[in-house]
Write an enzyme that holds these catalytic residues in place. Structure first.
Site, short mmCIF file in Angstrom:
data_model
loop_
_atom_site.label_atom_id
_atom_site.label_comp_id
_atom_site.label_asym_id
_atom_site.label_seq_id
_atom_site.Cartn_x
_atom_site.Cartn_y
_atom_site.Cartn_z
N ARG A 194 15.45 -35.51 -24.04
CA ARG A 194 15.17 -36.35 -22.87
C ARG A 194 13.67 -36.31 -22.58
O ARG A 194 13.01 -35.31 -22.84
CB ARG A 194 15.93 -35.84 -21.63
N ASN A 242 -8.49 -32.04 -11.94
CA ASN A 242 -9.35 -30.85 -11.95
C ASN A 242 -10.35 -30.92 -13.12
O ASN A 242 -10.53 -29.95 -13.86
CB ASN A 242 -8.51 -29.58 -12.07
N ASP A 244 0.81 -1.22 0.00
CA ASP A 244 0.00 0.00 0.00
C ASP A 244 0.85 1.27 0.00
O ASP A 244 0.45 2.29 -0.54
CB ASP A 244 -1.01 0.00 1.16
N ARG A 260 8.69 -24.50 23.43
CA ARG A 260 9.72 -23.88 22.60
C ARG A 260 9.09 -22.76 21.76
O ARG A 260 7.93 -22.85 21.38
CB ARG A 260 10.35 -24.90 21.66
N ASP A 304 1.91 -10.30 3.27
CA ASP A 304 0.95 -10.22 4.37
C ASP A 304 -0.51 -10.35 3.93
O ASP A 304 -1.39 -10.56 4.75
CB ASP A 304 1.10 -8.87 5.10
N GLN A 349 10.23 -16.27 5.53
CA GLN A 349 8.90 -16.25 4.88
C GLN A 349 8.91 -15.48 3.56
O GLN A 349 8.06 -15.68 2.71
CB GLN A 349 7.88 -15.61 5.82
#
Length: 703
Positions: A563, A451, A40, A213, A87, A221
């Site tokens: 291949r 699908n 933003d 822990r 996010d 991330q």
């Protein structure tokens, strides 16, 4: 991963002087169209830049930075934004570019931590990114079945410490050897005080004495290679952005191209920015209900489903109804997540839940058992089918199935599977005329790597298979890059349906993807450059993988060698992706809500009799929403092709098992254009400018 052209948080651009420099750089290069990819902050800056454009040019002419003629040629600036943010905090879009990849990184770590936590009977507190948005934390909690999640949009009640400890204790008493708590880095309590991962660890150790822990995931991330979803999303949004720029006029407002459901949409940039800021304002002012609503329908749905599934809430009274859940067809990653959700939501409704092993055959042979809340714990992240699944259709077992439906007192069926689940359900409807026991509500949830189930744009398992193919092809490309002058032919699954081949081609940058739905001949096999090919397993009975391999090997002598790789059943395996876990979970919850209402509707004097067209439905994603479509009277969207002639009459039991309408076929020209084919792009179905919906959309109030 990352960005090849680089990115920066530019402080200079926040000043008028910085924007003057930027304007001069664009004018000198003759640039009047700008595509901005960022969050933003970047998009707000872009809109300010556009609003000031005329005054910036006037000032540059005045100080001699540009000539009057240059200013005239660049009299207006078109801006289109694409939201790149892990996010997923930008209002107006369901998914921002990068979010799915971040979820992949998180889930890889969560799955790894789960194994060590189980071994040592530990509690793990995982902190994920999200200073102002809890999307990553929420989806992670939903996808791993976490015991608790802290998100900034919905702080816990004042007595959350007691509640948390009680829930962890009950989970351990239920037989679990671990506890997982997910914390968004911006988590706060009702009074705005930060809730940190260390605070939670101290609480658990002090009150319960559990070995605890903390793992803070941090910038891992943001890294790594993009997921298949992000590659395709970025490609689609890039095309849409160019279309928006080409159609732009001085009067057109700056827009953002984004995704709503499965549709590309254009939204006014500043409306999206304003609603995004409104969320932060609402949280700062303690209006958390408003913040949740402003986040949008998708966020609310996820939050409501998580709250339902996180902790057992035995209903005060039983419903008196019995639901059975079964898997049919080939295994698909995410089936177990759908079963877990179905079972737990069913129990919350007060139903008795039955698990049927080995599909319709298991229902015929009485492989049916009652299943509890604890039994499905930890199933979300498991691949394959814990219930077992078979391709057997029910028609030859009508007598036995009817008997067992009666013996086990089954009032409704939820069938999770692929095309066999679809055709098997049609057979059950056909059998209602002869067997009264089959007159019960049933719901089909599509789950197949191919699908190809009519009536749904996506099936559970397809995203996992697509990522498996994409990851494998990335490795093969590294091999090809090392040896040079080598052509690779990759065969994917999908039967006659070319979804996997096309989407993997788009995600992996293939030079061609040969599929059954799009006729091709020997001339189409001639390469435009050194090719990288995807081939659907049944795209042509004569142009087989071996034929294309032999053709390229012969014709490429002295120029390149060839291949082939047949990926095979590895496409059906592996742990489900975050998308498939989340999709399966929401589909299961929605199916139970629908079938509960339908059972009550069909109940007369203590008996269930469902014989109407809408008492057997398929739950599918159609463009922007999940919809129930009657199997008894299938709409056009649920028709399928039965012969090579795509204009042939429709058959109820097709040989080729391809839906009549397949949305992804419209993406094939993009694949070809990116592979440097000279073809036209159909722009007849372009996205129109819409407005951001500010109103709340509640999630299935009857769940």
């Amino acid at each position: 991963g990352g960005t090849v052209i680089g990115s920066a948080r530019c402080q200079d651009f926040r000043t008028r002087e910085g924007r003057l420099k930027a304007a001069r750089n664009l004018v000198k290069r003759g640039i009047t169209n700008l595509c901005v990819i960022g969050g933003d902050g970047s998009l707000t800056g872009a809109d300010t830049f556009r609003a000031e454009w005329s005054s910036l040019l006037a000032e540059l002419v005045k100080v001699g930075g540009i000539t009057a003629e240059e200013a005239k040629k660049s009299s207006f600036l078109n801006i289109v934004g694409m939201v790149g943010s892990i996010d997923n905090d930008f209002c107006g879009t369901d998914m921002t570019i990068g979010t799915d990849s971040a979820l992949h990184r998180i889930m890889e770590i969560v799955d790894a931590i789960t194994t060590t936590a189980q071994s040592h009977q530990r509690t793990f507190v995982l902190e994920v990114m999200g200073r102002h948005c809890g999307y990553l934390a929420l989806i992670t909690a939903l996808a791993c079945g976490a015991d608790w999640v802290f998100i900034p949009e919905s702080p816990p009640e004042d007595d959350w410490e007691d509640h948390l400890c009680r829930r962890l204790t009950e989970t351990r008493l239920g037989g679990s050897r671990l506890n997982i708590i997910i914390v968004a880095e911006g988590a706060v309590d009702k009074h705005g005080k930060a809730i940190t991962s260390d605070d939670i660890k101290t609480l658990v150790v002090k009150r319960l004495g559990y070995d605890t822990r903390v793992t803070i995931l941090g910038h891992v991330q943001r890294g790594g290679t993009p997921s298949a979803f992000d590659r395709i999303l970025g490609s689609r949004m890039g095309v849409e952005a160019v279309m928006a720029l080409l159609e732009g006029t001085p009067e057109t407002p700056a827009c953002v191209v984004s995704l709503s459901g499965n549709q590309a949409v254009r939204l006014p940039l500043m409306e999206c920015v304003q609603v995004t800021k409104d969320v932060t304002t609402a949280m700062n002012e303690g209006r958390f209900d408003d913040a949740l609503k402003l986040r949008g329908r998708s966020f609310q749905n996820n939050w409501n489903v998580y709250k339902l599934l996180a902790h057992i809430r035995p209903p005060s009274t039983k419903s008196g109804y019995t639901l059975a859940v079964l898997n049919v067809g080939a295994p698909a990653a995410g089936m177990n997540a759908a079963v877990r959700s179905t079972v737990r939501i069913g129990l919350i409704h007060g139903h008795r839940m039955l698990a049927v092993h080995d599909g319709f055959e298991g229902l015929a042979y009485g492989k049916v058992e009652e299943i509890s809340w604890e039994r499905v714990g930890g199933w979300t992240g498991l691949g394959g089918s814990k219930l077992g699944t078979k391709r057997t259709l029910p028609k030859k077992y009508f007598e036995e199935i009817s008997t067992n439906i009666s013996n086990f007192g089954i009032h409704g069926l939820i069938i999770i599977g692929g095309f066999e689940a679809f055709t098997g359900s049609l057979e059950l409807i056909e059998g209602r005329a002869k067997y009264e026991e089959l007159c019960i509500p049933l719901c089909v949830i599509p789950a197949t790597v191919s699908n190809n189930v009519p009536g749904s744009d996506f099936s559970i398992g397809a995203d996992t298979a697509l990522n498996t193919i994409t990851t494998t092809c990335d490795r093969i490309k590294q091999s090809a890059a090392g040896t040079k002058r080598r052509v690779f032919i990759i065969e994917t699954m999908g039967g006659f349906c070319g979804y996997l081949a096309t989407m993997a081609g788009l995600a992996g940058g293939a030079d061609a993807a040969y599929i059954y739905e799009e006729h091709f001949n020997i001339h189409d096999l001639q390469p435009t450059s050194l090719p990288w090919l995807r081939r659907n397993e049944r795209c042509n009975e004569n142009y087989t993988t071996d034929f294309i391999y032999n053709l390229y090997s012969e014709e490429g002598k002295g120029i390149f060698d060839c291949r082939k790789n047949v990926l095979g059943h590895m496409q059906q395996g592996g742990t489900p992706t975050p998308f498939d876990r989340n999709f399966g979970t929401k589909m299961g919850a929605k199916a139970v809500a629908w079938i509960t209402g339908k059972i009550k509707e069909c109940s007369r004097h203590g008996r269930i009799f469902a014989n109407t067209a809408d008492s057997a439905c398929l739950l599918g994603m159609r463009k922007r929403s999940l919809v129930f479509q009657p199997l008894g009277m299938p709409p056009r969207a649920m028709a399928f092709v039965s012969t090579r002639d795509h204009h042939a009459t429709l058959s109820l039991f097709p040989r080729h098992r391809i839906p009549k309408e397949q949305w992804w076929l419209k993406l094939r020209p993009i694949l070809k254009i990116l592979a440097k084919y000279h073809i036209e792009l159909d722009t007849s179905e372009k996205a129109h400018l819409e407005h951001v919906m500010r109103k709340s959309m509640s999630f299935e109030s009857n769940i």
